[in-house]
Write a protein that holds these residues in place. Structure first.
Motif, PDB file in Angstrom:
ATOM      1  N   ALA A 123       0.805  -1.013  -0.226  1.00  0.00           N
ATOM      2  CA  ALA A 123       0.150  -0.226   0.269  1.00  0.00           C
ATOM      3  C   ALA A 123       1.065   1.180   0.176  1.00  0.00           C
ATOM      4  O   ALA A 123       2.355   0.624   0.592  1.00  0.00           O
ATOM      5  CB  ALA A 123      -1.172   0.013   1.401  1.00  0.00           C
ATOM      6  N   ASN A 124       0.297   1.958  -0.621  1.00  0.00           N
ATOM      7  CA  ASN A 124       1.211   3.337  -0.154  1.00  0.00           C
ATOM      8  C   ASN A 124       1.714   4.027   1.083  1.00  0.00           C
ATOM      9  O   ASN A 124       2.543   4.038   0.952  1.00  0.00           O
ATOM     10  CB  ASN A 124       0.271   4.519  -1.381  1.00  0.00           C
ATOM     11  N   SER A 125       0.409   3.649   1.990  1.00  0.00           N
ATOM     12  CA  SER A 125       1.798   3.471   3.576  1.00  0.00           C
ATOM     13  C   SER A 125       2.129   3.049   3.650  1.00  0.00           C
ATOM     14  O   SER A 125       3.192   3.388   4.726  1.00  0.00           O
ATOM     15  CB  SER A 125       0.281   4.057   4.014  1.00  0.00           C
ATOM     16  N   GLN A 126       3.597   1.917   2.819  1.00  0.00           N
ATOM     17  CA  GLN A 126       4.032   1.086   3.185  1.00  0.00           C
ATOM     18  C   GLN A 126       5.464   1.370   2.371  1.00  0.00           C
ATOM     19  O   GLN A 126       6.009   0.816   3.033  1.00  0.00           O
ATOM     20  CB  GLN A 126       3.590  -0.241   2.829  1.00  0.00           C
ATOM     21  N   ILE A 127       5.127   1.838   1.658  1.00  0.00           N
ATOM     22  CA  ILE A 127       6.374   2.854   0.872  1.00  0.00           C
ATOM     23  C   ILE A 127       7.255   4.168   0.994  1.00  0.00           C
ATOM     24  O   ILE A 127       6.384   5.316   1.494  1.00  0.00           O
ATOM     25  CB  ILE A 127       6.099   2.851  -0.478  1.00  0.00           C
ATOM     26  N   ALA A 128       8.071   4.221   1.597  1.00  0.00           N
ATOM     27  CA  ALA A 128       8.964   5.220   1.899  1.00  0.00           C
ATOM     28  C   ALA A 128       9.855   5.859   0.707  1.00  0.00           C
ATOM     29  O   ALA A 128       9.144   6.077  -0.326  1.00  0.00           O
ATOM     30  CB  ALA A 128      11.043   4.675   2.453  1.00  0.00           C
ATOM     31  N   THR A 129       9.292   7.379   1.285  1.00  0.00           N
ATOM     32  CA  THR A 129       9.775   8.700  -0.317  1.00  0.00           C
ATOM     33  C   THR A 129      10.416   8.178  -0.801  1.00  0.00           C
ATOM     34  O   THR A 129      11.110   8.616  -1.977  1.00  0.00           O
ATOM     35  CB  THR A 129       9.280   9.801   0.489  1.00  0.00           C
ATOM     36  N   ALA A 130      12.146   7.500   0.035  1.00  0.00           N
ATOM     37  CA  ALA A 130      12.990   7.217  -0.903  1.00  0.00           C
ATOM     38  C   ALA A 130      12.788   5.794  -1.768  1.00  0.00           C
ATOM     39  O   ALA A 130      13.834   5.931  -2.653  1.00  0.00           O
ATOM     40  CB  ALA A 130      14.252   6.738  -0.290  1.00  0.00           C
ATOM     41  N   VAL A 131      12.180   5.580  -1.868  1.00  0.00           N
ATOM     42  CA  VAL A 131      11.671   4.334  -2.457  1.00  0.00           C
ATOM     43  C   VAL A 131      10.333   4.356  -3.227  1.00  0.00           C
ATOM     44  O   VAL A 131       9.747   4.849  -3.567  1.00  0.00           O
ATOM     45  CB  VAL A 131      10.629   2.757  -1.890  1.00  0.00           C
ATOM     46  N   THR A 132      10.715   4.766  -5.405  1.00  0.00           N
ATOM     47  CA  THR A 132      10.309   4.801  -6.203  1.00  0.00           C
ATOM     48  C   THR A 132       9.758   2.882  -6.857  1.00  0.00           C
ATOM     49  O   THR A 132       9.945   1.927  -7.034  1.00  0.00           O
ATOM     50  CB  THR A 132      11.097   4.845  -7.517  1.00  0.00           C
ATOM     51  N   TYR A 133       8.151   2.463  -6.508  1.00  0.00           N
ATOM     52  CA  TYR A 133       7.620   1.864  -6.726  1.00  0.00           C
ATOM     53  C   TYR A 133       6.888   1.506  -8.154  1.00  0.00           C
ATOM     54  O   TYR A 133       6.163   2.771  -8.623  1.00  0.00           O
ATOM     55  CB  TYR A 133       6.180   1.187  -6.128  1.00  0.00           C
ATOM     56  N   GLU A 134       7.235   0.736  -8.787  1.00  0.00           N
ATOM     57  CA  GLU A 134       6.544   0.526 -10.196  1.00  0.00           C
ATOM     58  C   GLU A 134       5.978  -0.585 -10.413  1.00  0.00           C
ATOM     59  O   GLU A 134       6.298  -1.856  -9.805  1.00  0.00           O
ATOM     60  CB  GLU A 134       7.801   0.364 -11.362  1.00  0.00           C
TER      61      GLU A 134
END
Length: 327
Positions: free
Chosen positions: A277-288
């Motif tokens: 989920a978006n809440s599980q992704i740090a700002t340093a992470v780019t998720y594709e």
């Protein structure tokens, strides 16, 4: 930045084509040189170097997947691309994956970040001016995710890419019991079973193994193998404890280094529980998250006899060119 676009050709839309064809069409591997790293517990891991870095030049560290090596299709392709660009790279082998059985009863697992840290610390010591740029595939991607989250600002990796990582191990073990995915499970389990048999044939190690020779053949799923072998050998209280503590998903929110995570919705090794989920992704992470791509596939063109890949272009663009579009 516009999200890089991946689209498979019509003949590679099937996830099993994406997953299997790369194995059947391996490119040649550049010459490599081996370095052995002795570990504090008396065991060892092997590193395969593409080339030593020039002073201050970056090093790309490849962390392979389950039962992979520097001979894996994805490692061969990236090493070939990096060789053409004269970029230094080294393959970090998990214990027992370099062609020689490791010395201890224990082996490696999806949450084993200590060996990776030992490797990175050695690289930093020997090449203090070089940035370490890591790419982890499948199990190696889960290990890399967990390492980055555990270490935070103290991580020895400057930039990272995670490809097709089973970030929710319990969900992936369940997925691999179903449909055609059972074929992948069977192929990998047979390799793991043979490594257990090899250790049972070693009198010094046999007494330390948690199963007998007669029991090995019964461990026909990852859930059974991890419960009877992986968990007890590596200090976990059963398979559920192992899957909970070793999964990379909870560590995504703690990553502070620039990190690209690539998943395909049709990956036959996974299901939707792996998607953060978006809440599980740090700002340093780019998720594709791409609709297609299979497991460590991402074929975007060429022919069935000579596929072309999105994967290496995207990895190099993120690690080396600071996310300039590869397209």
């Amino acid at each position: 930045m516009t999200k890089p676009y991946f689209s498979p050709p019509w003949w590679a839309k099937n996830p099993h084509v994406q997953t299997i064809l790369p194995v059947l069409t391996k490119v040649d591997r550049p010459p490599l040189s081996r370095q052995r790293l002795e570990l504090e517990d008396g065991d060892f891991i092997d590193l395969d170097w593409l080339s030593q870095p020039k002073t201050g030049a970056p090093i790309v560290v490849l962390v392979h997947g389950l039962e992979g090596s520097s001979d894996s299709h994805y490692a061969r392709r990236l090493l070939q691309d990096l060789a053409q660009q004269q970029i230094s790279a080294v393959v970090h082998h998990h214990r027992s994956c370099s062609g020689e059985s490791n010395r201890l009863a224990r082996s490696y697992h999806s949450g084993d970040t200590q060996d990776l840290h030992a490797c990175l610390a050695m690289l930093k010591q020997q090449h203090p001016g070089s940035a370490l740029l890591a790419v982890g595939y499948s199990l190696g991607g889960n290990v890399l995710t967990k390492y980055l989250g555990e270490r935070g600002e103290t991580a020895l990796v400057d930039r990272a890419v995670v490809v097709s990582a089973p970030l929710h191990l319990a969900a992936c073990a369940t997925r691999l019991k179903k449909g055609f995915s059972k074929v992948y499970q069977s192929h990998l389990i047979k390799q793991l079973q043979q490594k257990v048999r090899d250790k049972l044939n070693n009198p010094q190690l046999a007494a330390l193994m948690p199963v007998s020779s007669d029991e090995v053949a019964q461990l026909s799923t990852f859930h059974l193998f991890d419960d009877k072998i992986t968990a007890p050998l590596h200090g976990f209280n059963g398979v559920e404890d192992y899957y909970h503590r070793a999964s990379g998903l909870p560590f995504l929110s703690q990553i502070t280094r620039p990190c690209l995570v690539l998943h395909a919705k049709d990956d036959p090794f996974m299901n939707d529980e792996v998607i953060p989920a978006n809440s599980q992704i740090a700002t340093a992470v780019t998720y594709e998250l791409h609709n297609n791509g299979g497991h460590v596939g991402f074929i975007d063109g060429g022919t069935p006899f000579r596929p072309r890949y999105y994967l290496e272009k995207r990895i190099v663009s993120f690690l080396i060119h600071s996310d300039k579009s590869p397209c």
